[in-house]
Write a protein that holds these residues in place. Structure first.
Motif, short mmCIF file in Angstrom:
data_model
loop_
_atom_site.label_atom_id
_atom_site.label_comp_id
_atom_site.label_asym_id
_atom_site.label_seq_id
_atom_site.Cartn_x
_atom_site.Cartn_y
_atom_site.Cartn_z
N LYS A 134 24.85 -29.17 4.35
CA LYS A 134 23.79 -30.18 4.38
C LYS A 134 23.29 -30.44 5.79
O LYS A 134 22.09 -30.69 5.99
N ILE A 135 24.18 -30.38 6.78
CA ILE A 135 23.78 -30.66 8.15
C ILE A 135 22.79 -29.61 8.64
O ILE A 135 21.91 -29.88 9.46
N ALA A 138 19.09 -30.47 8.40
CA ALA A 138 18.49 -31.52 9.22
C ALA A 138 17.25 -31.04 9.98
O ALA A 138 16.23 -31.75 10.00
N PHE A 141 14.37 -30.97 7.61
CA PHE A 141 13.90 -32.31 7.26
C PHE A 141 12.98 -32.85 8.36
O PHE A 141 12.02 -33.57 8.06
N PRO A 151 13.10 -38.76 7.86
CA PRO A 151 14.02 -37.62 7.72
C PRO A 151 15.48 -38.03 7.74
O PRO A 151 16.31 -37.41 7.05
N LYS A 152 15.83 -39.08 8.46
CA LYS A 152 17.21 -39.56 8.50
C LYS A 152 17.59 -40.18 7.16
O LYS A 152 18.70 -39.98 6.66
N LEU A 155 18.10 -37.30 4.69
CA LEU A 155 19.36 -36.60 4.92
C LEU A 155 20.53 -37.41 4.38
O LEU A 155 21.42 -36.86 3.71
N GLY A 220 25.00 -39.16 7.70
CA GLY A 220 23.64 -38.62 7.66
C GLY A 220 22.72 -39.35 8.62
O GLY A 220 21.91 -38.72 9.32
N GLY A 224 21.12 -37.58 11.97
CA GLY A 224 19.68 -37.60 12.18
C GLY A 224 19.31 -38.19 13.53
O GLY A 224 18.38 -37.70 14.19
#
Length: 282
Positions: A134-135, A138, A141, A151-152, A155, A220, A224
């Motif tokens: 998932k990271i 970033a 995103f 975007p944060k 995430l 997350g 971000g």
């Protein structure tokens, strides 16, 4: 004379559930909770003392700081307003991402769990998406949603959403089929079964997912802020790290740890209030 072992089951049950017995159990629980709290405080005090000694008396002090220096840095941030502004930014991102991930993941888990064919059809694709780090998403995103809070939030929501989905989806597979059959025999439709049986049953699974997802929402948000931000606790930790300021790094980490702990305690209190009917377990 009838011995205690020969008492009828009803009498024994009444004896165990008497007011005196209830007070005795409550008193024992209170003493146990107090003893646990004191032990935890002793462990925390021991950690702080060891940390202070290591920071003062060894060459590692430059790299691990010490509690007094960290507390002084937090105090400086509080007086300057940086602490409150950074906490506001990070906390708002965390809570918004947590809420969005909970709603989307929970609804998807219920939908695919109730409609078994659709769930079986889409499960491999969801597992494939879940396997992506998932990271690593970033930077994408940032390209998709621009530089800002969105975007944060997305995430954090994605990290939480998968955990909530899999908990709720798995919970739907363990609902008592006989209970559903009984409710349907009483005339309940599909919506009533979901509302009266499935949702109360899934609440325990949902809270388990919430407890796991809450730290990931904070992760997350902080990641971000590491990637692209000019505010927030993650940005403050990154800024301190770039200047080799260990006091600032540990101060930011302690504040993040405190926020996570407080949120977890609030969630635990909400769980006890909502799931009071579930009993006290084994």
């Amino acid at each position: 004379m009838t011995s205690t072992s020969e008492m009828p089951a009803e009498a024994a049950e009444a004896r165990l559930s008497s007011p005196q017995e209830s007070r005795r159990r409550a008193g024992g629980d209170g003493r146990g909770a107090l003893a646990t709290a004191l032990i935890r405080l002793a462990i925390l005090a021991g950690i702080l003392v060891v940390w202070q000694v290591v920071g003062d008396l060894t060459t590692f002090g430059r790299w691990v700081s010490d509690p007094l220096s960290v507390a002084a840095r937090v105090g400086d941030w509080a007086r300057s307003g940086l602490l409150w502004e950074g906490t506001r930014v990070t906390l708002s991102t965390t809570l918004l991402g947590f809420a969005l991930g909970t709603v989307v993941g929970g609804l998807a888990g219920v939908l695919l769990g109730v409609t078994r064919r659709l769930g079986a059809l889409l499960e491999p694709f969801i597992l494939a998406l879940y396997s992506i780090p998932k990271i690593a998403l970033a930077p994408l995103f940032l390209l998709w949603f621009g530089i800002g809070q969105l975007p944060k939030i997305m995430l954090a929501a994605m990290l939480v959403g998968f955990l909530i989905f899999f908990n709720v989806y798995q919970g739907t597979k363990t609902i008592d089929g006989q209970l559903i059959a009984i409710v349907r025999l009483m005339g309940a439709g599909r919506v009533a079964v979901i509302r009266k049986v499935a949702l109360p049953y899934l609440s325990a699974w949902l809270f388990a997912g919430l407890k796991m997802g809450l730290p990931y929402a904070l992760i997350g948000a902080v990641v971000g802020e590491f990637m692209a931000s000019t505010a927030g606790l993650g940005y403050m930790v990154k800024n301190a790290s770039s200047m080799f300021d260990t006091d600032g790094v540990f101060a930011g980490l302690i504040v993040l740890m405190t926020i996570s702990t407080v949120l977890f305690l609030l969630l635990t209190a909400a769980e006890k209030r909502v799931l009071h009917w579930a009993g006290r377990g084994i």
